[in-house]
Motif scaffolding. Structure first.
Motif, PDB file in Angstrom:
ATOM      1  N   ASP A  53       0.831  -1.207   0.000  1.00  0.00           N
ATOM      2  CA  ASP A  53       0.000   0.000   0.000  1.00  0.00           C
ATOM      3  C   ASP A  53       0.867   1.259   0.000  1.00  0.00           C
ATOM      4  N   ARG A  54       1.927   1.244   0.814  1.00  0.00           N
ATOM      5  CA  ARG A  54       2.821   2.394   0.883  1.00  0.00           C
ATOM      6  C   ARG A  54       3.503   2.633  -0.462  1.00  0.00           C
ATOM      7  N   GLN A  55       3.976   1.552  -1.082  1.00  0.00           N
ATOM      8  CA  GLN A  55       4.613   1.684  -2.393  1.00  0.00           C
ATOM      9  C   GLN A  55       3.616   2.195  -3.427  1.00  0.00           C
ATOM     10  N   ASN A  56       2.377   1.708  -3.360  1.00  0.00           N
ATOM     11  CA  ASN A  56       1.347   2.192  -4.287  1.00  0.00           C
ATOM     12  C   ASN A  56       1.074   3.674  -4.078  1.00  0.00           C
ATOM     13  N   ARG A  57       0.996   4.095  -2.802  1.00  0.00           N
ATOM     14  CA  ARG A  57       0.767   5.511  -2.516  1.00  0.00           C
ATOM     15  C   ARG A  57       1.918   6.360  -3.043  1.00  0.00           C
ATOM     16  N   GLU A  61       1.597   9.140  -5.837  1.00  0.00           N
ATOM     17  CA  GLU A  61       2.027  10.505  -5.547  1.00  0.00           C
ATOM     18  C   GLU A  61       3.044  10.977  -6.592  1.00  0.00           C
ATOM     19  N   ARG A  62       3.998  10.102  -6.908  1.00  0.00           N
ATOM     20  CA  ARG A  62       5.004  10.438  -7.912  1.00  0.00           C
ATOM     21  C   ARG A  62       4.334  10.682  -9.266  1.00  0.00           C
ATOM     22  N   HIS A  63       3.395   9.800  -9.621  1.00  0.00           N
ATOM     23  CA  HIS A  63       2.684   9.939 -10.890  1.00  0.00           C
ATOM     24  C   HIS A  63       1.885  11.246 -10.914  1.00  0.00           C
ATOM     25  N   ARG A  64       1.231  11.550  -9.798  1.00  0.00           N
ATOM     26  CA  ARG A  64       0.442  12.784  -9.713  1.00  0.00           C
ATOM     27  C   ARG A  64       1.350  14.005  -9.854  1.00  0.00           C
ATOM     28  N   GLU A  67       2.440  14.365 -13.416  1.00  0.00           N
ATOM     29  CA  GLU A  67       1.352  14.914 -14.229  1.00  0.00           C
ATOM     30  C   GLU A  67       1.199  16.414 -13.980  1.00  0.00           C
ATOM     31  N   GLU A  68       1.275  16.822 -12.692  1.00  0.00           N
ATOM     32  CA  GLU A  68       1.172  18.252 -12.381  1.00  0.00           C
ATOM     33  C   GLU A  68       2.305  19.038 -13.021  1.00  0.00           C
ATOM     34  N   GLU A  69       3.534  18.486 -12.936  1.00  0.00           N
ATOM     35  CA  GLU A  69       4.678  19.174 -13.531  1.00  0.00           C
ATOM     36  C   GLU A  69       4.530  19.255 -15.047  1.00  0.00           C
TER      37      GLU A  69
END
Length: 192
Positions: A53-57, A61-64, A67-69
């Motif tokens: 779960d932590r790795q998925n989060r 977060e990294r993917h988000r 995408e924001e960048e």
């Protein structure tokens, strides 16, 4: 003989009772081992789920953030493109009008903007082919190269002038040390 037989029976009974106790302890020990093994497996499973779960989060977060960048970069690029396309040939006229309205001395930044606006030609690269784009890029690169070499030459000339100024100032100071003092002060060891 009966006594020996009775003693033998009691020893056998004691042995079997002891063996029964040992087997019960062994069974209890095996049960405890199995229970601990199950508890450890359960703890490991829970830890693995939490870690997953932590790795998925973290991945989300990294993917988000990426995408924001990317979105921010795309917005910035769109803004830059809009500003560059809006600057066009009118930008120099706009600066001269603004300068006339102000009627005061220009700051260094304003002078730089004015000079760049006068020198800058509109790109109009939207309808160019690849070979003309390459040629235009080469021309721009040559222009930048020439400007950088001029800048380097001027910087070296300025360094040389600074060096000459320092040398001359040192000569002046050295000469003033040995110059005779006129006016007030000692002259030849006597007072006038």
């Amino acid at each position: 003989m009966e006594k020996d037989l009775l003693e033998l029976h009691t020893l056998i009974d004691v042995h079997f009772e002891q063996r029964k106790k040992d087997e019960e302890e062994l069974i209890g020990l095996k049960d405890r081992i199995e229970r601990r093994r199950y508890e450890r497996a359960e703890i490991q499973r829970v830890r693995a789920e939490k870690e997953k779960d932590r790795q998925n989060r973290i991945a989300e977060e990294r993917h988000r953030k990426e995408e924001e960048e990317a979105k921010k970069k795309a917005d910035d690029d769109a803004k830059k493109k809009k500003v560059l396309s809006g600057m066009g040939a009118n930008f120099g006229g706009f600066l001269t009008k603004a300068e006339a309205r102000r009627g005061k001395r220009l700051t260094g930044r304003e002078i730089k903007k004015k000079t760049l606006a006068e020198r800058r030609e509109p790109l109009e690269i939207d309808n160019m082919r690849e070979d003309t784009l390459k040629q235009r890029a080469q021309e721009m690169w040559n222009c930048i190269y020439q400007l950088e070499s001029d800048k380097f030459d001027y910087m070296e000339y300025m360094k040389h002038q600074k060096y000459e100024i320092i040398v001359l100032l040192n000569r002046i100071q050295h000469a003033q040390k040995f110059k005779k003092v006129h006016g007030k002060g000692k002259v030849g060891g006597r007072w006038k």
